[in-house]
Design an enzyme around this catalytic site. Structure first.
Site, short mmCIF file in Angstrom:
data_model
loop_
_atom_site.label_atom_id
_atom_site.label_comp_id
_atom_site.label_asym_id
_atom_site.label_seq_id
_atom_site.Cartn_x
_atom_site.Cartn_y
_atom_site.Cartn_z
N LEU A 26 5.07 -10.76 31.61
CA LEU A 26 6.21 -11.66 31.44
C LEU A 26 7.49 -10.89 31.14
CD1 LEU A 26 4.99 -14.79 29.42
CD2 LEU A 26 5.63 -14.64 31.82
N GLY A 27 7.34 -9.67 30.65
CA GLY A 27 8.52 -8.88 30.36
C GLY A 27 8.80 -8.69 28.88
N LYS A 28 7.74 -8.55 28.07
CA LYS A 28 7.95 -8.31 26.64
C LYS A 28 8.74 -7.03 26.42
CE LYS A 28 3.65 -8.27 25.21
NZ LYS A 28 2.96 -8.49 26.50
N THR A 200 5.91 -27.64 29.99
CA THR A 200 5.90 -27.00 28.67
C THR A 200 4.51 -26.81 28.09
OG1 THR A 200 6.04 -29.09 27.43
CG2 THR A 200 8.12 -28.09 28.18
N PRO A 202 1.75 -25.09 28.89
CA PRO A 202 1.26 -23.72 28.64
C PRO A 202 1.92 -23.06 27.43
CG PRO A 202 1.64 -24.05 30.99
CD PRO A 202 2.22 -25.24 30.28
N THR A 203 3.19 -23.32 27.21
CA THR A 203 3.89 -22.77 26.05
C THR A 203 3.34 -23.39 24.77
OG1 THR A 203 5.93 -22.22 27.19
CG2 THR A 203 6.11 -22.71 24.85
N GLN A 204 3.12 -24.69 24.78
CA GLN A 204 2.55 -25.35 23.60
C GLN A 204 1.18 -24.78 23.26
OE1 GLN A 204 2.74 -29.74 23.63
NE2 GLN A 204 4.24 -29.58 25.28
N CYS A 393 7.42 17.92 40.27
CA CYS A 393 6.10 18.34 39.81
C CYS A 393 5.23 18.75 41.00
CB CYS A 393 5.46 17.25 38.96
SG CYS A 393 4.07 17.85 37.96
N HIS A 519 9.63 16.79 35.06
CA HIS A 519 9.83 15.39 35.46
C HIS A 519 11.22 14.92 35.01
CE1 HIS A 519 5.66 14.14 36.65
NE2 HIS A 519 5.40 15.26 35.99
N GLU A 521 12.98 12.49 35.99
CA GLU A 521 13.13 11.03 35.96
C GLU A 521 12.91 10.46 34.56
OE1 GLU A 521 8.70 11.62 36.92
OE2 GLU A 521 10.61 12.65 37.22
#
Length: 548
Positions: A26-28, A200, A202-204, A393, A519, A521
């Site tokens: 979800l993007g925590k 809502t 699933p959130t509940q 690398c 590395h 990056e």
């Protein structure tokens, strides 16, 4: 149990715990990094840590298809890729202390038990495992270096693996003084096309599961594809026991770098500051961030870069490389289109077709012989056709082997990783690595110094001759062949000052042919795009203009 109202035990930092429900991915990490950025922009000292529920000691031995890339810190820790987000957003290095796994917790507790540290007690999840989790959750906050510590709990609420972490947060919230901690719960509001509305339930259910574990969320961040109507916010607040202005909308964004501004608009940072009673903050200064976004979203140039690797089917496998191109592209006011090419599919016969129209080629890191010969074919093509090339690398080692075979005419030249019996092992294992049998955490890891040759392409890109970069590898350039390479036209433009190991190779009479054993990056951030990526993109822009 400690007196939760005791002032004598007041912590040196405030603690924010970020949990997730309904589904993974979800993007925590992005929400945590965005909140941290907003608090940092207000003048607070912030760090983020990730607690992962898997039993591996670290992700170092995980296949990238399993868990995405392995992010390496300056102190040599192999960590979760979310730490890359933390660094890219905050422009602050992380360390071993910022990533803890279930495996590391159990390994520590079991080692102590074997040493007799528990005085014959029965070792249990509660209190021994949870006490160790709590100790690590508080470590960074007790250093005095941070005002706020954000702790992201991996996995989703309801996962059996996450239960000890959730229980530890429950205990900590009871033990810490009031207003010293809060819980942010990230959930999903799915949109059902047939019903034409957000749901809502699933959130509940997710909040109910969290509460059944003893945690009441203070703030809900709801991921959604559509705006959340006011009446739905009221419904969520009512059924989830949170204040209505603590129901935060998190819409899908065009880029992850827009999320801090979206969270600012939703007043997430204000809610956190009020609930934690944080003092001393200023109005958020995000001018540099907005300037970056302006250049990112309004490019004046565009180029196509081929990313040649063996894990290209999973974007997260090369997450830091992808993001480094975003940073370097914005710096050059250029849109970088990445064309991912599976190295296994490249042959001498189809390489021209696969690389047709590209303005530059990056050969990515990796391990093992799968796709190695395809990378050789790609490097040969770009070297001969003067296409800008960047090797990282294994990408550097491929460049060395290709040059040895086709320019120096060294028969059977190879890396001993691919061919232990090679008659010309231009890449070979470090002596210190030959006796190692355990794979985890035993490579050359972390930051090492490098001295760059004056007036080399690398030195001009960095603007200085002394650098430090992060490593993750076992094999090195074989210095027995160094003079042959120098005579043949490939120079070692960067070396480790202590060991003499080759860190950078380049071809001076090529528009841009640079490869590093490290590395780069991993150190590219929004505030400081990595100079090698910036200069590589600039070389690609120049080629694109020349081809028009």
């Amino acid at each position: 149990m400690p007196d939760r109202n005791s002032t004598s035990a007041a912590p040196t930092a405030k603690y924010i715990f970020v949990t997730g429900g309904v589904t993974s991915s979800l993007g925590k990490g992005i929400i945590s990094a965005s909140l941290a950025k907003l608090l940092q922009a207000r003048g607070f000292r912030v760090t983020i840590q990730k607690f992962d529920p898997y039993i591996n000691i670290d992700p170092g031995t995980l296949n990238p298809y399993e868990h995405g890339e392995c992010f390496v810190t300056d102190d040599g820790a192999e960590t979760d890729l979310d730490l890359g987000h933390y660094e890219r957003f905050l422009n602050t290095p992380t360390s071993q202390a910022n990533n803890v796994t279930t495996g590391r917790i159990y390994d520590h507790v079991i080692t102590k038990e074997r040493e007799g540290a528990y005085l014959g007690k029965t070792v249990q999840v509660v209190p021994h495992i949870t006490d160790e989790i709590k100790r690590r959750m508080l470590l960074l906050g007790e250093t005095g270096q941070f005002d706020v510590v954000i702790t992201e709990i991996g996995g989703s609420i309801g996962d059996i693996e996450s239960l000890p972490f959730v229980e530890s947060v429950r205990q900590l919230r009871w033990e810490l003084p009031e207003s010293s901690s809060l819980v942010i719960h990230l959930t999903l509001l799915p949109y059902l096309k047939a019903a034409g509305e957000l749901k809502t339930k699933p959130t509940q259910h997710s909040v109910r599961d969290l509460r059944s574990a003893g945690l009441q969320p203070d703030i809900l961040v709801c991921r959604s594809e559509h705006p959340i109507p006011p009446e739905m916010r009221r419904k969520i607040a009512l059924f989830c026991n949170v204040n209505i202005n603590s129901v935060i909308e998190s819409l899908d964004a065009d880029t992850i770098y827009s999320v801090p501004l979206l969270m600012l608009k939703e007043h997430l940072d204000e809610r956190v500051i009020k609930k934690l009673r944080l003092n001393g903050g200023t109005h958020p200064d995000l001018e540099n961030w907005k300037d970056f976004l302006g250049r990112l979203k309004n490019p004046t140039e565009e180029v196509t870069i081929a990313l040649v690797g063996k894990y290209v089917e999973l974007p997260d496998a090369y997450k830091s490389i992808n993001e480094a191109f975003v940073h370097a592209g914005a710096q050059n006011e250029c849109k970088v289109h990445l064309r991912s090419i599976q190295s296994e599919h490249i042959t001498a016969d189809n390489v021209a077709q696969l690389l047709h129209g590209v303005d530059g080629v990056l050969v990515a890191p990796g391990f093992g012989e799968r796709g190695f010969e395809g990378k050789i074919a790609a490097v040969k093509y770009v070297r001969e056709n003067k296409i800008p090339f960047f090797g990282i690398c294994l990408g550097m080692q491929v460049a060395v082997v290709e040059f040895a075979r086709h320019v120096l005419q060294l028969e059977g030249a190879n890396s001993t990783e691919m061919d232990p019996m090679s008659p010309n092992p231009v890449i070979s294992m470090m002596e210190a690595q030959k006796a190692i049998t355990q794979k985890g955490g035993t490579m050359r890891l972390g930051a090492y110094d490098c001295e760059l040759r004056r007036n080399s392409k690398a030195a001009k890109a960095y603007g200085r001759n002394h650098i430090s970069e992060r490593h993750r590898h076992r094999y090195e350039f074989n210095n027995d062949y160094l003079q042959q390479f120098e005579n043949g036209g490939m120079v070692a433009s960067g070396t480790n000052p202590d060991t003499g190991l080759v860190e950078v190779v380049e071809i001076p009479n090529h528009p841009w042919f640079v490869a590093g054993q490290f590395h780069p990056e991993l150190k590219s951030t929004v505030q400081n795009p990595h100079p090698l990526f910036v200069r590589f993109v600039k070389a690609a822009i120049q080629r694109h203009k020349n081809e028009l």
